[in-house]
Design a protein around this motif. Structure first.
Motif, PDB file in Angstrom:
ATOM      1  N   LYS A  71      40.406  43.956  31.720  1.00 23.02           N
ATOM      2  CA  LYS A  71      40.959  45.243  32.166  1.00 23.02           C
ATOM      3  C   LYS A  71      39.880  46.324  32.175  1.00 23.02           C
ATOM      4  O   LYS A  71      39.788  47.124  33.111  1.00 23.02           O
ATOM      5  N   ARG A  72      39.087  46.342  31.112  1.00 28.06           N
ATOM      6  CA  ARG A  72      38.042  47.369  31.002  1.00 28.06           C
ATOM      7  C   ARG A  72      37.017  47.232  32.122  1.00 28.06           C
ATOM      8  O   ARG A  72      36.588  48.235  32.717  1.00 28.06           O
ATOM      9  N   LYS A  74      37.518  45.750  35.048  1.00 27.77           N
ATOM     10  CA  LYS A  74      38.188  46.011  36.327  1.00 27.77           C
ATOM     11  C   LYS A  74      38.274  47.508  36.602  1.00 27.77           C
ATOM     12  O   LYS A  74      38.092  47.955  37.744  1.00 27.77           O
TER      13      LYS A  74
ATOM     14  N   ILE B 102      45.421  41.523  36.591  1.00 27.43           N
ATOM     15  CA  ILE B 102      44.802  42.084  35.387  1.00 27.43           C
ATOM     16  C   ILE B 102      45.388  43.453  35.076  1.00 27.43           C
ATOM     17  O   ILE B 102      45.634  43.802  33.929  1.00 27.43           O
ATOM     18  N   GLU B 103      45.670  44.212  36.145  1.00 29.47           N
ATOM     19  CA  GLU B 103      46.183  45.569  35.930  1.00 29.47           C
ATOM     20  C   GLU B 103      47.603  45.555  35.380  1.00 29.47           C
ATOM     21  O   GLU B 103      47.954  46.389  34.553  1.00 29.47           O
TER      22      GLU B 103
END
Lengths: 128, 152
Positions: A71-72, A74, B102-103
């Protein structure tokens, strides 16, 4: 339960950072690994490849860490990739659906160089 | 013969000792001569359930006593995990939808997803002031059914 656990190696290849993980990502070792990983992520790699060939075991707490890292990355337009999964780690990825979230490669060279435009998550899945 | 009892007394949610119990469980499976992946599955199931019992049972303030009994039974390893925390059935909640990107993927909650995929015959009861979870881990090399699709 022998040998070092956590991040055992780090290598920059351009803007790609390759980290080697070994041992176990369980409820006791993951917090240590999380702190180390945070330091590496602070250097803003465009792409982070985690070589998991030496990783024997991943529990849900380890999956949580990988997802947070993904997440980080992305958020900053980067990408997390993993390679070299052992059979039981691959199984955990399959069950949790992580192989559809995080690109999985058989080998480190593939993970480092495949599709520099960035493949869709899951498009490069290895098979058991 | 063919059985092992493990005990853990957690102080206020501390996970000290969980790693040792997981290693003992894997050692029990290895001693029974099962494939390595089965030993890893057993360790994972035990770690997730003990961690769950300690983390949620303690709410960070209570001590929790956990007992794990492993029994070799033909083509399966029986697992019984009990704790003295307030009544709580970890499997009572409906499984949540796993985000596909992922989000959208929420962080956490995968422990029980793993247990439900890797174990069979999962049952919960409250008995004599203890939470009791019982399940079986099959001794074979079959890859677990996956979330969304199956593997060969």
């Amino acid at each position: 339960m022998s040998g070092k656990t956590g991040i055992t190696g780090a290598e920059w290849l351009g803007s790609t950072l390759v980290l080697t993980l070994a041992g176990r990502l369980d409820s006791q070792t993951t917090p240590v690994c999380e702190a180390e990983l945070g330091e590496h992520l602070a250097r803003d790699p465009k792409r982070l490849v985690l070589d998991l060939e030496g990783l024997d075991y991943v529990a849900s707490t380890g999956l949580r860490l990988l997802l947070l890292a993904a997440k980080r990355l992305k958020l900053k337009g980067g990408e997390l990739r993993v390679c070299g999964l052992q059979a039981n780690v691959q199984e955990v990825f399959e069950i949790s659906g992580f192989n559809g979230l995080i690109p999985v490669f058989d080998t480190r060279p593939q993970a480092v160089s495949a599709g520099d435009d960035g493949p869709a998550a899951g498009s490069q899945n290895s098979s058991l | 013969m063919g059985a092992m009892d493990l005990r853990l007394r957690s102080r206020r949610g501390s996970l000290d000792g969980v790693e040792a119990i997981t290693a003992e469980a894997e050692g029990f499976a290895a001693g029974a001569g099962v494939p390595k992946i089965v030993a890893r599955r057993l360790g994972l199931v035990v770690e997730e359930l003990v961690t769950n019992a300690v983390s949620y049972g303690s709410e960070g303030v209570r001590d929790v006593a956990v007992e794990v009994t492993l029994t070799l039974d033909g083509d399966r390893i029986g697992v019984r995990i009990s704790d003295d925390a307030p009544a709580f059935d970890p499997f009572a909640q409906a499984p949540k939808e796993l985000g596909r990107t992922i989000e959208t993927r929420e962080v956490g909650g995968l422990g029980l997803v793993l247990v439900q995929a890797l174990a069979e015959g999962i049952r919960y009861r409250r008995a004599r002031g203890r939470n009791v979870v019982e399940l079986d881990v099959r001794i074979d090399g079959v890859v677990a059914q996956t979330e969304g699709n199956t593997q060969e």
